[in-house]
Design an enzyme around this catalytic site. Structure first.
Site, PDB file in Angstrom:
ATOM      1  N   LYS A  65       0.831  -1.209   0.000  1.00 16.93           N
ATOM      2  CA  LYS A  65       0.000   0.000   0.000  1.00 16.93           C
ATOM      3  C   LYS A  65       0.864   1.257   0.000  1.00 16.93           C
ATOM      4  O   LYS A  65       0.635   2.185  -0.784  1.00 16.93           O
ATOM      5  CB  LYS A  65      -0.936   0.005   1.213  1.00 16.93           C
TER       6      LYS A  65
ATOM      7  N   ASP B 174      -6.741   1.227   0.871  1.00 16.82           N
ATOM      8  CA  ASP B 174      -6.837   1.351   2.323  1.00 16.82           C
ATOM      9  C   ASP B 174      -8.248   0.957   2.758  1.00 16.82           C
ATOM     10  O   ASP B 174      -9.032   0.445   1.958  1.00 16.82           O
ATOM     11  CB  ASP B 174      -6.482   2.772   2.772  1.00 16.82           C
TER      12      ASP B 174
END
Length: 214
Positions: free
Chosen positions: A124, A142
């Site tokens: 991420k 997320d």
């Protein structure tokens, strides 16, 4: 989990996002690729607002790996002690700074594999850096994007990897560069987890969310 939306509906959704905010921006303060890596690494299980408060003074004196190493772990810890998991994060930032100096001449690499190899940098974080700094259409999933992807049917998936693939597969290429930020900001301020603001949502008529409120 909503069913996957069709191409035309997704196209209309992202056309509306683009019309409302043509150039969406991330909310983590940074001045270069290195400070972006550090900021995103610090933001895990923390708010952007909290990270920005902690890094405001930090980045004035340590905006390169070399300067961060000179500051040292004790100096860094003092700056970020208001952030959750600050001790481990401080160790990771010092370690990744040393690797950048030793292996990359102090320059942040533009490769996902190289970024992920840095301590405290997962997929991420790497995707955020690739998207925001290197302008690659990488999708950092997320909690906001995971929720919206499944709630709306834009990109349904059982885990973050599945949602990331669904975004890449189903969102038209012309929108992919900014898709990450449009979805995050929409999730943060409109399509909230517990009390989605459906009455103020520009996608209300296109969204299949069964619990839409007034």
């Amino acid at each position: 989990m909503a069913k996957q939306l069709d191409y035309h509906t997704i196209y209309e959704i992202f056309t509306r996002f683009r019309d409302a905010e043509p150039e969406p921006k991330g909310e983590l303060d940074h001045t270069n690729a290195y400070t972006l890596v550090v900021a995103v690494a610090l933001s895990a299980q923390a708010t952007d607002v909290g990270v920005n408060k902690a890094t405001k003074e930090l980045f004035k004196i340590a905006d390169t790996p070399e300067k961060m190493l000179a500051l040292g772990i004790d100096g860094l810890t003092e700056h970020i002690k208001t952030i959750g998991l600050f001790r481990q994060k401080a160790k990771n930032v010092i370690k990744l700074s040393q690797i950048l100096v030793d292996e990359y001449d102090g320059v942040v690499p533009s490769s996902r594999a190289a970024l992920i190899s840095l301590p405290g940098v997962g997929r991420k974080t790497a995707n955020v850096v690739l998207n925001m700094w290197f302008k690659q259409p990488a999708q950092a999933v997320d909690t906001h994007i995971f929720r919206i992807g499944n709630r709306t049917g834009i990109a349904p998936g059982k885990d973050v990897d599945a949602v990331e693939r669904a975004i890449e597969d189903n969102i038209p290429a012309e929108f992919l560069q900014h898709a990450h930020h449009w979805l995050i900001l929409h999730g943060r301020y409109v399509c909230k987890a517990r009390k989605p603001m459906c009455g103020n949502c520009i996608l209300r008529d296109l969204c299949p969310f069964e619990e839409k409120n007034l």
